[in-house]
Scaffold this motif. Structure first.
Motif, PDB file in Angstrom:
ATOM      1  N   VAL A 104      82.332   4.169 -52.932  1.00 38.24           N
ATOM      2  CA  VAL A 104      83.156   2.983 -52.709  1.00 38.24           C
ATOM      3  C   VAL A 104      82.720   2.261 -51.436  1.00 38.24           C
ATOM      4  CG1 VAL A 104      85.487   2.214 -52.112  1.00 38.24           C
ATOM      5  CG2 VAL A 104      85.143   3.820 -53.990  1.00 38.24           C
ATOM      6  N   TYR A 105      82.468   2.994 -50.367  1.00 41.88           N
ATOM      7  CA  TYR A 105      82.045   2.360 -49.116  1.00 41.88           C
ATOM      8  C   TYR A 105      80.692   1.677 -49.280  1.00 41.88           C
ATOM      9  CZ  TYR A 105      85.791   4.423 -46.283  1.00 41.88           C
ATOM     10  OH  TYR A 105      87.000   4.743 -45.741  1.00 41.88           O
ATOM     11  N   GLN A 106      79.784   2.295 -50.037  1.00 43.63           N
ATOM     12  CA  GLN A 106      78.489   1.667 -50.271  1.00 43.63           C
ATOM     13  C   GLN A 106      78.642   0.379 -51.051  1.00 43.63           C
ATOM     14  OE1 GLN A 106      75.928   4.648 -52.045  1.00 43.63           O
ATOM     15  NE2 GLN A 106      76.264   6.061 -50.346  1.00 43.63           N
ATOM     16  N   SER A 107      79.594   0.343 -51.976  1.00 46.33           N
ATOM     17  CA  SER A 107      79.869  -0.889 -52.723  1.00 46.33           C
ATOM     18  C   SER A 107      80.555  -1.921 -51.834  1.00 46.33           C
ATOM     19  CB  SER A 107      80.754  -0.579 -53.937  1.00 46.33           C
ATOM     20  OG  SER A 107      80.152   0.366 -54.784  1.00 46.33           O
ATOM     21  N   LEU A 124      85.711  -3.861 -57.329  1.00 39.79           N
ATOM     22  CA  LEU A 124      84.477  -3.480 -56.646  1.00 39.79           C
ATOM     23  C   LEU A 124      83.241  -3.883 -57.449  1.00 39.79           C
ATOM     24  CD1 LEU A 124      85.528   0.037 -55.313  1.00 39.79           C
ATOM     25  CD2 LEU A 124      85.153  -2.026 -53.966  1.00 39.79           C
ATOM     26  N   GLU A 125      83.381  -3.977 -58.759  1.00 35.77           N
ATOM     27  CA  GLU A 125      82.264  -4.438 -59.589  1.00 35.77           C
ATOM     28  C   GLU A 125      81.847  -5.846 -59.187  1.00 35.77           C
ATOM     29  OE1 GLU A 125      79.430  -3.622 -61.972  1.00 35.77           O
ATOM     30  OE2 GLU A 125      81.127  -2.387 -62.584  1.00 35.77           O
ATOM     31  N   HIS A 128      81.281 -14.440 -53.517  1.00 31.00           N
ATOM     32  CA  HIS A 128      81.349 -14.458 -54.975  1.00 31.00           C
ATOM     33  C   HIS A 128      82.645 -13.809 -55.463  1.00 31.00           C
ATOM     34  CE1 HIS A 128      80.065 -14.231 -59.158  1.00 31.00           C
ATOM     35  NE2 HIS A 128      80.374 -12.953 -59.157  1.00 31.00           N
ATOM     36  N   ALA A 129      83.041 -12.704 -54.819  1.00 26.10           N
ATOM     37  CA  ALA A 129      84.279 -12.035 -55.217  1.00 26.10           C
ATOM     38  C   ALA A 129      85.485 -12.957 -55.029  1.00 26.10           C
ATOM     39  CB  ALA A 129      84.462 -10.745 -54.415  1.00 26.10           C
ATOM     40  N   GLY A 139      72.937   4.352 -63.552  1.00 18.75           N
ATOM     41  CA  GLY A 139      72.913   2.916 -63.317  1.00 18.75           C
ATOM     42  C   GLY A 139      73.887   2.495 -62.228  1.00 18.75           C
ATOM     43  N   VAL A 140      73.910   1.197 -61.947  1.00 14.14           N
ATOM     44  CA  VAL A 140      74.662   0.686 -60.804  1.00 14.14           C
ATOM     45  C   VAL A 140      76.072   0.225 -61.171  1.00 14.14           C
ATOM     46  CG1 VAL A 140      72.561  -0.048 -59.638  1.00 14.14           C
ATOM     47  CG2 VAL A 140      73.757  -1.663 -61.128  1.00 14.14           C
TER      48      VAL A 140
END
Length: 311
Positions: A57-60, A196-197, A205-206, A254-255
């Motif tokens: 989650v932090y990386q995202s 988060l996606e 963008h979010a 995958g991502v």
């Protein structure tokens, strides 16, 4: 197919982990297996799954593949709290908890919530959150270093052993105590998967997609701090789990956050359970701290993943 295969492998690894270790002495097999190894494996699964999910989650959230709980000061705060408890020398906090555990939890959660409060600001960006986390970590580290000058050799040795990361023999009562914190963290963070996606393309963008960026950021950091504080309080800082597992899942599945986040929970649980089992057999007659095993495995594996990504 990959998802189901990975799930089957991880479940098999968790099931096998309690059986790995030195042979049982006559008459002690049932006690050692059911009262020591099984609850310890369950603890490893809770800690590994929680840390790995928070790392993913932090990386995202930070859009940084090297983001970790240390980014928001969780580890430094826990270390400071534990060191204070060790120097005080008391055994139990009010309520019967081990004082080191209670103090580490308070320190980790306190520092992380300061950063979460900063993240809740109206015009705050991720770079500001990272800087706040680094500043809090440095402040907690400086205080910890100062406290070490007041400790004797026995206290320093206890602090060093705790800082290596280990899975204590806490029995089923310890597992039950950690479970609510892990469950709240995992369920809460998985509920943020859709938001988060959208973060993949950046905060701007979010926001354009209607995602409440400030709220998601604050909730994610707060939930991550809660889970990591509980894990670090019980087990000390266990290195590389929250860094390496999301990378492994990302390269395998995958991502997409819809598979990355739950995949990190499952793989993280199996990874730490196997690392703890390996710690029982690497040195005959002795047991390594599990943090040493995860660091020994994680550091070269992370370097290899980075090198392959650049090639």
């Amino acid at each position: 197919m990959k998802v189901w295969l990975l799930l089957a492998v991880c479940l098999a690894a968790c099931a096998v982990a309690p059986f790995i270790g030195p042979g049982f002495a006559p008459g002690t097999a049932d006690f050692v297996f059911w009262q020591l190894r099984v609850p310890r494996t369950l603890m490893a699964m809770l800690v590994g799954g929680t840390l790995s999910l928070v790392g993913a989650v932090y990386q995202s959230l930070f859009a940084n593949p090297l983001a970790a709980p240390s980014t928001v000061g969780t580890t430094a705060g826990a270390t400071l709290g534990a060191l204070v408890a060790i120097i005080l020398g008391a055994r139990l906090a009010p309520g019967g908890l081990p004082l080191i555990t209670a103090a580490a939890f308070v320190g980790a959660l306190g520092v992380s919530l300061v950063v979460a409060a900063i993240a809740a600001g109206r015009r705050v960006r991720m770079n500001d959150v990272v800087l706040a986390g680094i500043a809090c970590s440095m402040a907690a580290g400086a205080i910890s270093t100062g406290l070490q000058f007041t400790a004797d050799s026995a206290e320093l040795m206890a602090a060093m052993r705790w800082s290596l990361g280990h899975l204590p023999q806490v029995g089923y009562s310890g597992v039950l105590l950690l479970t609510p914190f892990a469950a709240v963290t995992v369920v809460g963070l998985l509920a943020l998967t859709r938001a988060l996606e959208v973060f993949i393309a950046g905060e701007e963008h979010a926001e354009s997609q209607g995602v409440p960026v400030r709220r998601v950021r604050t909730v994610a950091i707060g939930l991550g701090a809660l889970g990591v504080a509980a894990c670090v309080a019980w087990c000390g800082p266990i290195a590389f789990v929250e860094l390496i597992v999301p990378h492994l899942v990302r390269r395998t599945l995958g991502v997409s956050r819809r598979v990355l986040l739950p995949g990190s929970v499952v793989v993280g649980a199996a990874f730490l359970a196997l690392c703890d089992a390996s710690a029982r057999v690497i040195l005959p007659g002795r047991e390594l701290p599990v943090g040493v095993v995860t660091a020994a495995l994680g550091a070269p594996l992370l370097v290899s993943l980075v090198a392959r990504a650049r090639s």
